[in-house]
Design a protein around this motif. Structure first.
Motif, PDB file in Angstrom:
ATOM      1  N   ALA A   1       0.772  -1.329   0.071  1.00  0.00           N
ATOM      2  CA  ALA A   1      -0.116   0.122  -0.013  1.00  0.00           C
ATOM      3  C   ALA A   1       0.838   1.507   0.151  1.00  0.00           C
ATOM      4  CB  ALA A   1      -0.845  -0.185   1.200  1.00  0.00           C
ATOM      5  N   ASP A   2       2.305   1.227   0.453  1.00  0.00           N
ATOM      6  CA  ASP A   2       2.909   2.334   0.666  1.00  0.00           C
ATOM      7  C   ASP A   2       3.935   2.271  -0.587  1.00  0.00           C
ATOM      8  OD1 ASP A   2       1.790   3.128   2.820  1.00  0.00           O
ATOM      9  OD2 ASP A   2       3.442   2.587   4.343  1.00  0.00           O
TER      10      ASP A   2
ATOM     11  N   LEU B   1       4.328   2.623  -4.773  1.00  0.00           N
ATOM     12  CA  LEU B   1       3.722   3.427  -5.877  1.00  0.00           C
ATOM     13  C   LEU B   1       4.194   2.725  -7.185  1.00  0.00           C
ATOM     14  CD1 LEU B   1       4.043   7.140  -5.365  1.00  0.00           C
ATOM     15  CD2 LEU B   1       1.972   5.704  -4.796  1.00  0.00           C
TER      16      LEU B   1
ATOM     17  N   CYS C   1       2.235   4.124 -13.493  1.00  0.00           N
ATOM     18  CA  CYS C   1       0.960   4.519 -13.763  1.00  0.00           C
ATOM     19  C   CYS C   1       0.532   5.772 -12.720  1.00  0.00           C
ATOM     20  CB  CYS C   1      -0.045   3.307 -13.325  1.00  0.00           C
ATOM     21  SG  CYS C   1       0.449   1.936 -12.209  1.00  0.00           S
ATOM     22  N   ASP C   2       1.184   6.769 -12.760  1.00  0.00           N
ATOM     23  CA  ASP C   2       0.491   8.079 -12.272  1.00  0.00           C
ATOM     24  C   ASP C   2       0.021   7.889 -10.802  1.00  0.00           C
ATOM     25  OD1 ASP C   2       1.352   8.927 -14.720  1.00  0.00           O
ATOM     26  OD2 ASP C   2      -0.641   8.662 -15.775  1.00  0.00           O
TER      27      ASP C   2
ATOM     28  N   ASN D   1      -0.763   3.142  -6.115  1.00  0.00           N
ATOM     29  CA  ASN D   1      -0.024   2.075  -5.541  1.00  0.00           C
ATOM     30  C   ASN D   1      -0.018   0.729  -6.119  1.00  0.00           C
ATOM     31  OD1 ASN D   1      -1.932   0.639  -4.469  1.00  0.00           O
ATOM     32  ND2 ASN D   1      -2.010   1.824  -2.587  1.00  0.00           N
TER      33      ASN D   1
ATOM     34  N   LEU E   1      -0.811  -2.094  -5.125  1.00  0.00           N
ATOM     35  CA  LEU E   1      -2.162  -2.802  -4.653  1.00  0.00           C
ATOM     36  C   LEU E   1      -3.200  -2.365  -5.718  1.00  0.00           C
ATOM     37  CD1 LEU E   1      -2.683  -2.812  -0.971  1.00  0.00           C
ATOM     38  CD2 LEU E   1      -2.367  -4.861  -2.476  1.00  0.00           C
ATOM     39  N   GLU E   2      -3.303  -1.315  -5.974  1.00  0.00           N
ATOM     40  CA  GLU E   2      -4.372  -0.812  -7.046  1.00  0.00           C
ATOM     41  C   GLU E   2      -4.169  -0.884  -8.406  1.00  0.00           C
ATOM     42  OE1 GLU E   2      -4.818   2.980  -3.873  1.00  0.00           O
ATOM     43  OE2 GLU E   2      -3.937   3.277  -5.834  1.00  0.00           O
TER      44      GLU E   2
ATOM     45  N   GLN F   1      13.728   6.183  -5.887  1.00  0.00           N
ATOM     46  CA  GLN F   1      13.124   6.510  -4.706  1.00  0.00           C
ATOM     47  C   GLN F   1      11.408   6.817  -4.609  1.00  0.00           C
ATOM     48  OE1 GLN F   1      14.723   6.725  -1.548  1.00  0.00           O
ATOM     49  NE2 GLN F   1      12.434   7.313  -0.920  1.00  0.00           N
ATOM     50  N   ASP F   2      11.041   7.558  -5.989  1.00  0.00           N
ATOM     51  CA  ASP F   2       9.933   7.851  -6.149  1.00  0.00           C
ATOM     52  C   ASP F   2       8.756   6.555  -6.051  1.00  0.00           C
ATOM     53  OD1 ASP F   2      10.817   7.377  -8.515  1.00  0.00           O
ATOM     54  OD2 ASP F   2       9.466   8.905  -9.589  1.00  0.00           O
TER      55      ASP F   2
ATOM     56  N   ASN G   1       8.328   4.997  -3.327  1.00  0.00           N
ATOM     57  CA  ASN G   1       7.975   5.082  -1.987  1.00  0.00           C
ATOM     58  C   ASN G   1       7.176   6.151  -1.606  1.00  0.00           C
ATOM     59  OD1 ASN G   1       8.056   4.777   0.747  1.00  0.00           O
ATOM     60  ND2 ASN G   1      10.099   4.674   1.144  1.00  0.00           N
ATOM     61  N   ALA G   2       5.873   5.751  -1.277  1.00  0.00           N
ATOM     62  CA  ALA G   2       5.065   6.894  -0.891  1.00  0.00           C
ATOM     63  C   ALA G   2       5.155   7.720   0.104  1.00  0.00           C
ATOM     64  CB  ALA G   2       3.696   6.317  -1.130  1.00  0.00           C
ATOM     65  N   LYS G   3       5.860   7.168   0.929  1.00  0.00           N
ATOM     66  CA  LYS G   3       6.235   7.918   2.183  1.00  0.00           C
ATOM     67  C   LYS G   3       7.589   8.535   2.072  1.00  0.00           C
ATOM     68  CE  LYS G   3       6.826   6.883   6.923  1.00  0.00           C
ATOM     69  NZ  LYS G   3       6.893   5.563   7.983  1.00  0.00           N
ATOM     70  N   PRO G   4       7.757   9.830   1.951  1.00  0.00           N
ATOM     71  CA  PRO G   4       8.847  10.786   1.820  1.00  0.00           C
ATOM     72  C   PRO G   4      10.156  10.293   2.911  1.00  0.00           C
ATOM     73  CG  PRO G   4       7.180  12.122   2.299  1.00  0.00           C
ATOM     74  CD  PRO G   4       6.634  10.696   2.205  1.00  0.00           C
TER      75      PRO G   4
END
Lengths: 152, 652
Positions: free
Chosen positions: A42-43, A45, A49-50, A53, A55-56, A92-93, A95-98
């Motif tokens: 979930a965390d 990306l 796909c813009d 995450n 999962l989606e 690095q991008d 990872n949804a958590k900076p």
């Protein structure tokens, strides 16, 4: 406070503390392998796909990352290791958590700083308002009122 | 032919807006008063031109006129009529045309409402500001983002919209509502500019604009929620909000607009916070333009993004002009907006409104920072990072909970100050509702400190809003829910329901993915689903796989997945078995190989989701109720106005 109110607040307090205590004891930390993998996915990306995450997303690379995460969790790697691994692989991008280090850490600290500053300004305004109460009307104020009254 | 007519319409719009602007500016600066009335005629011409342009585009879409690049690029012969109409706002140029149409509508309505007061310099400056905004949009439509470009070789059929945009009727309504909100903020912005330029910063202009702000705010609220509902019903992953930059862009003006709707009450009652309120209005409008820049310039990656285009810099320039003008005007008039009043106690209605504004501003700041931070980092250090859900969840949760707590307390406080004893008496009811909700949620299986606390605060918000409504209806019968107080409390109940739905569906959803043969069953969180049969067929060139899935106690549902030859990934169309307690969300995770009747079914259990949509409906109702002028409230306000001016005179 009437006696009834006092009992009322007391029972509110009791129920509050009891509920919170139960909320804490019932809480399950993501312990099973599936739950840990779910949190990590979930965390993370999907790189193509813009903003969705992994999962989606139905994209093939998202499916590949999902499989990788499952394997790494099975191997008992820590969350940090897995995130670092994925960041090395896909950038690095993903990872949804900076990250909390380097320049990116600013995104965490700036809001706190702004909040503290704003609270400071609010407190000082309150003090000013309080000390300003009962202040006499100045000539400048009278002038302003006169001008406003004369305006058509 | 259609293209020429459409282009002519846009040209008429541009001429009308520009001439109206020049006329009104001349009248203002050279004091030629005949210009005021003439500017209204130019407004009529502008509206006429815009209606012609929109009519021409709709006609072209309905007639499959593929000589227009826009129609060829975004429509097909097979597109159902309703989506053909909606294609107007399906892509960049058309959506700007819709923006212009709504803007024309708002400007015309404002001009009509104030037609007898057009000689008033404040009204005239406001109209000039609105017309300047119109000039910008018509300027975009005539050149850089022209929807009426033609193709030299006309294709037999168009390419069509992204299939995601044409499989749910909500797509036809959601953008229109959202734009009604965005565009509507132009009117209060214009009045704020007018008030600043004329220096008439009393409370008069506020009364004139609060209706407009409320309309825009209500439309924006509903537009955002419809967007969330659409993603939930269409995108197939069971989510409705992803903190995506484009979603944030629509949320930002909502946050500042909501802050304004509350702080404006302080100004009306106490004459305070004038600079702040004006800044909020200016910021709200600036943020709608900034959001449009983000979504239409290609600087960010987002699922909602429009095709990258060259109009980004133009929007950024327009945004810069708005910000510079706003800052200049506030700085110039700053001395005139010095507030006469003071806030006596933080434990008063106005004290909590101040706290409300602090929290909303901080909320908006965090959302804005998180949205643009990746761009800033990339510009400074060439590093690529992402700021996603974990960040927004962690940073915004405490602010959100604090806002819910304020919503429980604030309606129970009186103006000026409230004594501790009164407070203890008044807050007991909401507090009891709050802990009652906590206990109930735990007995139903809720867990975790933050979710349970959030649900409790939702309960106390509900309690305090219901208490206010009860008081109102006891005193005035059903009229108690009409007017700003009643409407506001209905909206508060709506927000509490949304909080319940958001918290429960975020914290307590469960999911499972199963590979099933016909007749197989699977179970998630006590819900049994049985795969009955599958239908695999072609709908034109598109392969559709539709499964029949029985949900125990809810009936049979048909999640489907479609492969469009013109679109890369297969699109999953979920099916949702809704109830008051939870949704069973079914979607097909992969398209099966041809001839196979085995499906990959994803089952999500999402508690209380339907409460959010009900909350949205209540916000709409609350807005409507607040828009109805309430004689009782008006009379009360007039009395207070006269008594406060008497007090001021006595003081002098």
């Amino acid at each position: 406070m009437s006696r009834l109110q006092r009992y009322g607040w007391l029972s509110v307090l009791v129920v509050f503390v009891a509920s919170l205590a139960m909320a804490i004891t019932n809480d399950d930390v993501p312990a099973t392998i599936a739950e840990r993998a779910y949190e990590i996915k979930a965390d993370t990306l999907c790189p193509v796909c813009d903003g969705q995450n992994v999962l989606e997303s139905n994209a093939p690379v998202a499916a590949a990352i999902r499989r990788q995460v499952d394997e790494l969790v099975e191997e008992d790697r820590t969350d940090e290791e897995i995130h670092a691994y994925l960041a090395r692989q896909y950038g690095q991008d993903v990872n949804a958590k900076p990250p909390g280090t380097g320049i990116s850490s600013l995104v965490w600290s700036i809001p706190v700083l702004v909040a503290v500053l704003a609270v400071g300004v609010l407190i000082s305004s309150f003090k000013k308002w309080r000390s300003g109460r009962g202040k006499l009307v100045t000539e400048e104020d009278r002038e302003l009122v006169r001008k406003l009254r004369d305006e058509p | 032919m259609t293209a020429s007519i459409g282009f002519l319409g846009i040209a008429l719009g541009l001429v009308g807006a520009s001439c109206g602007l020049i006329e009104i500016l001349l009248a203002l600066l050279v004091r030629k008063s005949s210009g005021f009335k003439r500017s209204l005629i130019w407004v009529a011409l502008m509206v006429f031109g815009c209606v012609i342009a929109v009519g021409a585009m709709e006609l072209a879409l309905l007639q499959n006129n593929f000589s227009l690049a826009y129609v060829a690029g975004n429509s097909t012969i097979e597109t159902p009529t309703i989506y053909k109409i909606a294609t107007l706002w399906g892509a960049l140029e058309g959506s700007l045309l819709l923006w212009a149409l709504l803007l024309c509508g708002y400007v015309a309505a404002a001009a009509w409402c104030f037609r007898t007061k057009i000689h008033d310099r404040l009204v005239a400056w406001s109209l000039a500001t609105m017309l300047a905004v119109c000039v910008f949009f018509f300027g975009l439509l005539i050149g850089p983002a022209s929807p009426f470009d033609t193709l030299t070789s006309v294709p037999l059929d168009g390419e069509g919209l992204n299939p995601l945009l044409r499989n749910h009727p909500l797509m036809a309504i959601h953008p229109v509502m959202l734009y009604l909100g965005y565009v509507g903020f132009t009117v209060p912005f214009a009045f704020a500019v007018g008030a600043l330029i004329t220096g008439r910063l009393g409370e008069g202009w506020l009364v004139a604009t609060r209706t407009w702000t409320l309309i825009a705010w209500g439309c924006l609220s509903i537009g955002i929620l419809l967007g969330a509902w659409w993603s939930y019903e269409v995108l197939g992953w069971g989510g409705y909000w992803a903190w995506d930059p484009v979603e944030n862009a629509s949320f930002l003006p909502w946050l500042t607009g909501t802050a304004f709707l509350h702080s404006v009450i302080v100004q009306e009652r106490r004459g305070m916070l004038r600079v702040w309120n004006l800044s909020l209005l200016l910021a709200t409008f600036a943020l709608t333009i900034f959001g449009t820049f983000l979504t239409r310039s290609g600087v960010i990656d987002s699922v909602h993004e429009f095709s990258a285009s060259s109009i980004g810099p133009l929007f950024l320039g327009f945004f810069a002009i708005i910000v510079v003008t706003s800052v200049f005007l506030i700085g110039w008039r700053g001395d005139r907006i010095r507030s006469p009043g003071s806030i006596d106690s933080p434990f008063s209605r106005e004290g909590t409104f101040l706290a409300n504004n602090f929290l909303f501003a901080l909320f908006a700041f965090v959302v804005l920072l998180g949205t643009i931070f990746p761009l800033l980092v990339e510009a400074v250090s060439n590093e690529q990072i992402a700021v996603g859900r974990p960040y927004f969840d962690r940073m915004l949760m405490p602010i959100g909970l604090a806002l819910l707590a304020l919503m429980s307390v604030s309606p129970m406080l009186s103006w000026r100050s409230t004594s501790f004893t009164t407070l203890a008496g008044k807050l007991l009811g909401p507090a009891a509702c709050g802990v009652g909700t906590m206990a109930l949620s735990i007995s139903l299986g809720a867990h975790g400190v933050w979710p349970v606390l959030g649900l409790g605060l939702g309960g106390s918000t509900l309690g305090s809003a219901a208490h206010q409504i009860l008081i109102g209806t006891r005193r005035h019968g059903w009229k108690g829910i009409i007017g700003r107080t009643g409407g506001g409390m209905i909206a508060h109940i709506g927000i509490a329901l949304i909080a319940f739905g958001f918290i429960a569906s975020t914290a307590f959803s469960e999911e499972g993915e199963f590979v099933l043969q016909p007749g197989d069953s699977a179970s998630v969180a006590g819900h049994e689903v049985t795969f009955v049969s599958v239908r695999d067929y072609f709908d034109g060139p598109n392969r559709v796989v539709s499964a029949q899935v029985k949900v125990e106690g809810r009936g049979t549902f048909a999640p489907a997945i479609t492969r469009y030859p013109t679109f890369g990934r297969p699109i999953s169309t979920p099916s949702v078995a809704t109830s008051w307690i939870d949704d069973v969300y079914l979607s097909l995770a992969a398209i099966p190989d041809e001839g196979m009747d085995r499906i990959t079914l994803r089952v999500l259990i999402k508690p209380l989701v339907v409460w959010m949509w009900m909350g949205g409906a209540l916000i709409g109702l609350g807005t409507l109720s607040a828009l109805i002028p309430n004689r009782r409230e008006l009379a009360k306000e007039e009395k207070e106005d006269s008594s406060s001016s008497e007090r001021l005179e006595a003081k002098l």
